[in-house]
Write a protein that holds these residues in place. Sequence first.
Motif, PDB file in Angstrom:
ATOM      1  N   ASN A  70       0.874  -1.186   0.011  1.00 49.11           N
ATOM      2  CA  ASN A  70       0.001  -0.050  -0.140  1.00 49.11           C
ATOM      3  C   ASN A  70       0.859   1.191  -0.200  1.00 49.11           C
ATOM      4  N   ALA A  71       0.634   2.153  -1.009  1.00 50.21           N
ATOM      5  CA  ALA A  71       1.505   3.362  -0.916  1.00 50.21           C
ATOM      6  C   ALA A  71       0.602   4.541  -1.327  1.00 50.21           C
ATOM      7  N   ALA A  72       0.917   5.597  -0.856  1.00 47.64           N
ATOM      8  CA  ALA A  72      -0.003   6.810  -1.029  1.00 47.64           C
ATOM      9  C   ALA A  72       1.213   7.918  -1.623  1.00 47.64           C
ATOM     10  N   ASN A  73       0.554   8.815  -2.453  1.00 48.03           N
ATOM     11  CA  ASN A  73       1.326   9.776  -3.078  1.00 48.03           C
ATOM     12  C   ASN A  73       1.416  11.052  -2.620  1.00 48.03           C
ATOM     13  N   LEU A  74       2.433  11.457  -1.797  1.00 49.99           N
ATOM     14  CA  LEU A  74       2.313  12.758  -1.066  1.00 49.99           C
ATOM     15  C   LEU A  74       2.773  14.014  -1.757  1.00 49.99           C
ATOM     16  N   GLU A  75       3.037  13.842  -3.137  1.00 47.07           N
ATOM     17  CA  GLU A  75       3.598  14.996  -3.874  1.00 47.07           C
ATOM     18  C   GLU A  75       2.489  15.824  -3.891  1.00 47.07           C
ATOM     19  N   THR A  76       1.257  15.687  -3.835  1.00 49.09           N
ATOM     20  CA  THR A  76       0.199  16.764  -4.182  1.00 49.09           C
ATOM     21  C   THR A  76      -0.075  17.480  -2.675  1.00 49.09           C
ATOM     22  N   GLY A  77       0.809  17.330  -1.702  1.00 50.35           N
ATOM     23  CA  GLY A  77       0.395  18.110  -0.553  1.00 50.35           C
ATOM     24  C   GLY A  77      -0.410  17.644   0.366  1.00 50.35           C
ATOM     25  N   PHE A  78      -0.197  18.218   1.877  1.00 50.59           N
ATOM     26  CA  PHE A  78      -1.380  17.595   2.810  1.00 50.59           C
ATOM     27  C   PHE A  78      -2.602  17.649   2.400  1.00 50.59           C
ATOM     28  N   ASP A  79      -3.038  18.879   2.030  1.00 49.22           N
ATOM     29  CA  ASP A  79      -4.490  19.154   1.873  1.00 49.22           C
ATOM     30  C   ASP A  79      -5.080  18.223   0.910  1.00 49.22           C
ATOM     31  N   MET A  80      -4.694  18.014  -0.288  1.00 54.33           N
ATOM     32  CA  MET A  80      -5.031  16.938  -1.138  1.00 54.33           C
ATOM     33  C   MET A  80      -5.224  15.485  -0.577  1.00 54.33           C
ATOM     34  N   VAL A  81      -3.896  15.118   0.142  1.00 56.46           N
ATOM     35  CA  VAL A  81      -3.843  13.747   0.806  1.00 56.46           C
ATOM     36  C   VAL A  81      -5.061  13.811   1.686  1.00 56.46           C
ATOM     37  N   PHE A  82      -5.286  14.795   2.689  1.00 52.81           N
ATOM     38  CA  PHE A  82      -6.309  14.804   3.613  1.00 52.81           C
ATOM     39  C   PHE A  82      -7.495  14.755   2.974  1.00 52.81           C
ATOM     40  N   GLY A  83      -7.773  15.549   1.928  1.00 59.85           N
ATOM     41  CA  GLY A  83      -9.160  15.242   1.395  1.00 59.85           C
ATOM     42  C   GLY A  83      -9.339  13.893   0.650  1.00 59.85           C
ATOM     43  N   ASN A  84      -8.787  13.170   0.542  1.00 57.93           N
ATOM     44  CA  ASN A  84      -8.710  11.743   0.060  1.00 57.93           C
ATOM     45  C   ASN A  84      -8.855  10.684   1.200  1.00 57.93           C
ATOM     46  N   TRP A  85      -8.794  11.020   2.623  1.00 56.83           N
ATOM     47  CA  TRP A  85      -9.134  10.302   3.376  1.00 56.83           C
ATOM     48  C   TRP A  85     -10.437   9.930   3.979  1.00 56.83           C
TER      49      TRP A  85
ATOM     50  N   SER B 220     -14.112   9.338   5.953  1.00 58.73           N
ATOM     51  CA  SER B 220     -14.606  10.120   6.924  1.00 58.73           C
ATOM     52  C   SER B 220     -14.379   9.696   8.327  1.00 58.73           C
ATOM     53  N   SER B 221     -13.923   8.845   8.709  1.00 55.40           N
ATOM     54  CA  SER B 221     -13.647   8.270  10.194  1.00 55.40           C
ATOM     55  C   SER B 221     -12.244   8.646  10.352  1.00 55.40           C
ATOM     56  N   SER B 222     -11.347   8.706   9.577  1.00 58.35           N
ATOM     57  CA  SER B 222      -9.950   9.083   9.424  1.00 58.35           C
ATOM     58  C   SER B 222      -9.845  10.647   9.844  1.00 58.35           C
ATOM     59  N   LYS B 223     -10.701  11.441   9.006  1.00 57.81           N
ATOM     60  CA  LYS B 223     -10.840  12.883   9.315  1.00 57.81           C
ATOM     61  C   LYS B 223     -11.371  13.169  10.538  1.00 57.81           C
ATOM     62  N   ARG B 224     -12.268  12.550  11.149  1.00 58.55           N
ATOM     63  CA  ARG B 224     -12.701  12.685  12.433  1.00 58.55           C
ATOM     64  C   ARG B 224     -11.902  12.461  13.548  1.00 58.55           C
ATOM     65  N   ALA B 225     -11.131  11.298  13.281  1.00 61.62           N
ATOM     66  CA  ALA B 225     -10.130  10.910  14.269  1.00 61.62           C
ATOM     67  C   ALA B 225      -8.766  12.176  14.282  1.00 61.62           C
ATOM     68  N   PHE B 226      -8.706  12.393  13.235  1.00 59.99           N
ATOM     69  CA  PHE B 226      -7.419  13.516  13.017  1.00 59.99           C
ATOM     70  C   PHE B 226      -7.909  14.992  13.714  1.00 59.99           C
ATOM     71  N   ARG B 227      -9.373  15.226  13.566  1.00 59.65           N
ATOM     72  CA  ARG B 227      -9.858  16.513  14.319  1.00 59.65           C
ATOM     73  C   ARG B 227      -9.779  16.168  15.775  1.00 59.65           C
ATOM     74  N   LYS B 228     -10.376  15.294  16.050  1.00 62.75           N
ATOM     75  CA  LYS B 228     -10.482  14.915  17.484  1.00 62.75           C
ATOM     76  C   LYS B 228      -9.114  14.875  18.359  1.00 62.75           C
ATOM     77  N   ALA B 229      -8.031  14.222  17.679  1.00 60.94           N
ATOM     78  CA  ALA B 229      -6.687  14.508  18.046  1.00 60.94           C
ATOM     79  C   ALA B 229      -6.347  15.866  18.320  1.00 60.94           C
ATOM     80  N   GLN B 230      -6.438  16.590  17.329  1.00 51.74           N
ATOM     81  CA  GLN B 230      -5.959  18.162  17.565  1.00 51.74           C
ATOM     82  C   GLN B 230      -6.926  18.896  18.561  1.00 51.74           C
ATOM     83  N   LYS B 231      -7.941  18.388  18.823  1.00 52.98           N
ATOM     84  CA  LYS B 231      -9.003  19.213  19.640  1.00 52.98           C
ATOM     85  C   LYS B 231      -8.327  18.542  21.086  1.00 52.98           C
ATOM     86  N   SER B 232      -7.919  17.297  21.131  1.00 51.19           N
ATOM     87  CA  SER B 232      -7.487  16.835  22.568  1.00 51.19           C
ATOM     88  C   SER B 232      -6.299  17.155  22.970  1.00 51.19           C
ATOM     89  N   GLY B 233      -5.455  17.859  22.066  1.00 45.39           N
ATOM     90  CA  GLY B 233      -4.151  18.464  22.163  1.00 45.39           C
ATOM     91  C   GLY B 233      -2.856  17.269  22.099  1.00 45.39           C
TER      92      GLY B 233
END
Length: 248
Positions: A139-154, A156-169
């Motif tokens: 399994n490989a992910a192309n990171l050349e497009t930058g974080f915003d594009m990579v994050f957009g392909n995550w 919904s559950s992965s995005k929620r987990a990311f935002r929860k981690a941010q809020k939790s410090g």
Amino acid sequence: MNVKINEIRSATPDEWLSIWNKCPYSTIYHSELWADIWSKYTEGWYQKSPLIVSFSDGKKSLLPFSRQMSHRGSMDIFVSSPLGKYGGWLSDDVIGREHVNLLKNLLSKDLGYLYWYTNPFDEQVTLNKADIKEVYYTNAANLETGFDMVFGNWSSSSKRAFRKAQKSGVLVKIADTEMEWYEYYKVYEDAIRRWGERTLILYKWSLFQELYKRQSSQIKLWLSYSDNGRILAGAIVGYSNTHAMYLY
């Protein structure tokens, strides 16, 4: 032009490093660092055995191989990379179909017993249809497009987990000290215990210690901390010029 192999010889450490640095499809698994770490960790069960293959048109390729101790005690088994990681040739030249066919014949007929896991990032392997006995998936992910594009392909559950981690410090940082590496190893041991019978292999602290001792920019331990300073998770990542590989 009818290309032939002119010479096959042992590669020097400087040649290995130079070609590995310049090859666009090299990974940490092709590096002398990876081979040396596993030689030390296994107390010589793996032995570095890199080869330079020179062609009649002046081009050359590196086979960053190791030899694996056989059960009879002789050193007669080549592995494309220790621990069954993918390997194959590297080159700082642009090699074509003729070169690839010569390398394939060398690997399949002339090197004796060989474990060769093909490199999924080497287009020549796919284009020239290397003989594949079994199929495994990377399994490989192309990171050349930058974080915003990579994050957009995550998902919904992965995005929620990311935002929860941010809020939790949750804090993410690179480990600096041997103690941080050891604390991560204890987290790794806990995970192994949870996996139970699903665990295929358990690595000793001495491997993690060997990785830390190298103090190499090619290997980094990323850690995530809770707001009270407890390690929640981590990942050891191996780097080459163009690829980052999750190790442990």
